[in-house]
Design a protein around this motif. Structure first.
Motif, mmCIF file in Angstrom:
data_model
loop_
_atom_site.group_PDB
_atom_site.id
_atom_site.type_symbol
_atom_site.label_atom_id
_atom_site.label_comp_id
_atom_site.label_asym_id
_atom_site.label_seq_id
_atom_site.Cartn_x
_atom_site.Cartn_y
_atom_site.Cartn_z
ATOM 1 N N GLN A 115 27.249 42.493 26.220
ATOM 2 C CA GLN A 115 28.567 43.143 26.118
ATOM 3 C C GLN A 115 29.641 42.067 25.994
ATOM 4 O OE1 GLN A 115 29.279 46.222 29.120
ATOM 5 N NE2 GLN A 115 31.472 45.812 29.088
ATOM 6 N N ASP A 145 34.006 41.926 26.230
ATOM 7 C CA ASP A 145 35.314 42.593 26.338
ATOM 8 C C ASP A 145 36.370 41.624 25.821
ATOM 9 O OD1 ASP A 145 33.973 44.566 27.761
ATOM 10 O OD2 ASP A 145 34.605 43.817 29.723
ATOM 11 N N ALA A 191 34.954 45.233 36.720
ATOM 12 C CA ALA A 191 34.221 45.318 35.451
ATOM 13 C C ALA A 191 32.768 44.857 35.630
ATOM 14 C CB ALA A 191 34.922 44.466 34.390
#
Ligand SMILES: [Zn+2]
Length: 407
Positions: A243, A245, A92
């Protein structure tokens, strides 16, 4: 020591919202010789900051006591779940940032180097772990992952700068352990390259409360992050989030991608809105949480007592850290649970802290055992499959009690 100010914003407006009684250090599995000595026992309580919404432990145990006084028992390679997780973590990170192959990649609280080994596996050789525990960092070095045995603090800035600017700074399940997040972020700011990224994972407060995962609360976990207070703290320290997640890992975590300067991406605002609609930063939400926690305790204690009265022999499966909060909060000891079976050589032969239940190897589970209480409930299906040949009746109390409560 009792904490009187918010650990993030320094506000004195803090309210006790969770009280689990007195607990030892959940990560310190005891060798037999330590049973004679005094054991740390400190109130395990969480406070909610009325100013920024941060949730944190109200009593502190020094980091030296937590990580350097005795051998630390968590080994990030000890379950297939965590090995797969760290592989996915490295993939990732490389999906958002592909640095030159000789770029410096540093992992804060690198444990035995599992995460960094995945970067080594795809050609990044300039990696460095920073790990405060002596026995664990020795294991990392032995496994071929360069590691400094120290805390990630200003004391090691010069050493790191001598190696060049850090292009990728990582940490997994570490920022929640750091007493002073501001100091850690300051160190990160000093060593990170201007165009570098700092990506970290921490358990997510919203998942903890929604899932009633009270066993993920222990002294070693100082902070319980929601995006609202965390994003404010990052901004104050000069970082922006680009970002986030959400992950199932560790009963619900967030992976937060940050860089120096700039402003937070839109996702931050929408996650904060979601937290507020759940009323995550309100004391009433935690009152309801504690009611569910007490329900788990009374249900489990009654259920296990019935098994014992009927002549059953109960064992525990998985000497996970979170299992210790569960055992100590429910006041379960070796009178109820004969032993806990585990696969980690760092734990076998020791005793669980506080509850003093012996830990044995999986293959030594005896034939008299009838019932198995699974402590790391987040990986229960995997453990049940592994031990299905033993004919034990499995019990995953946190999951079963809470499922029944909602029906
Ligand atoms: Zn605060």
């Amino acid at each position: 020591m009792k904490i009187k100010k918010c650990r993030l914003c320094q506000s004195e407006h803090i309210e006790k919202v969770v009280d689990l009684g007195f607990h030892p250090l959940a990560d310190t599995f005891l060798p037999e010789e330590l049973l004679l000595g005094p054991e740390v026992s400190v109130p395990l309580q969480l406070g909610l900051c009325r100013s920024c919404g941060h949730v944190f432990t109200l009593y502190s145990v020094s980091a030296v006591e937590r990580y350097q006084k005795q051998d630390y028992s968590y080994d990030s390679s000890n379950s297939k779940v965590s090995i797969a997780h760290f592989k996915e973590f490295s993939d990732a990170v490389l999906a958002v940032k592909q640095p030159e192959k000789n770029s410096l990649i540093v992992d804060i609280g690198s444990n035995i180097g599992t995460l960094l080994s995945h970067f080594q596996g795809v050609g990044y050789d300039n990696v460095l772990g920073v790990e405060p525990s002596g026995n664990i960092s020795a294991l990392a070095i032995k496994a071929g992952v360069p590691t400094i045995n120290d805390f990630f603090s200003t004391a090691i800035v010069e050493h790191l700068k001598g190696l060049g600017a850090v292009q990728v700074l990582l940490s997994a399940n570490v920022l929640n352990h750091a007493d002073d997040l501001g100091a850690l972020l300051e160190t990160a700011k000093q060593v990170l390259a201007e165009d570098g990224v700092f990506v970290f994972e921490v358990p997510y407060l919203l998942d903890l409360v929604q899932g009633t995962a009270f066993d993920t609360i222990y002294h070693e976990h100082v902070h319980y992050y929601g995006i609202q207070p965390l994003s404010a703290a990052l901004q104050r320290s000069g970082f922006s989030i680009f970002q986030v997640d959400r992950l199932d890992y560790m009963c619900g975590s967030i992976r937060v991608y940050t860089r120096l300067g700039g402003t937070h991406a839109q996702v931050v605002e929408s996650m904060i809105e979601n937290e507020r609609s759940f009323r995550l930063y309100e004391a009433e939400t935690f009152r309801a949480f504690m009611e569910r926690v007490r329900k788990v305790k009374t249900t489990v204690v009654a259920h296990l007592a019935n098994i014992k009265l009927a002549g059953g022999k109960i064992i525990g499966i998985g000497a996970a850290t979170k299992g210790n909060t569960f055992l100590n909060y429910c006041r379960l000891d070796a009178d109820v649970i004969a032993y806990v079976a585990d696969a980690s050589p760092l734990k076998i032969g020791k005793m669980t802290p506080g509850s003093h239940i012996p830990i044995i190897a999986d293959q030594d589970i005896d034939e008299a055992a009838t019932h198995a209480l699974i402590l790391p409930w987040n990986i229960a299906p995997m453990l049940q499959a592994k031990l299905s040949h033993l004919g034990l009746e499995f019990y995953v109390p946190q999951v079963e009690t809470l499922n029944n409560a909602t029906h």
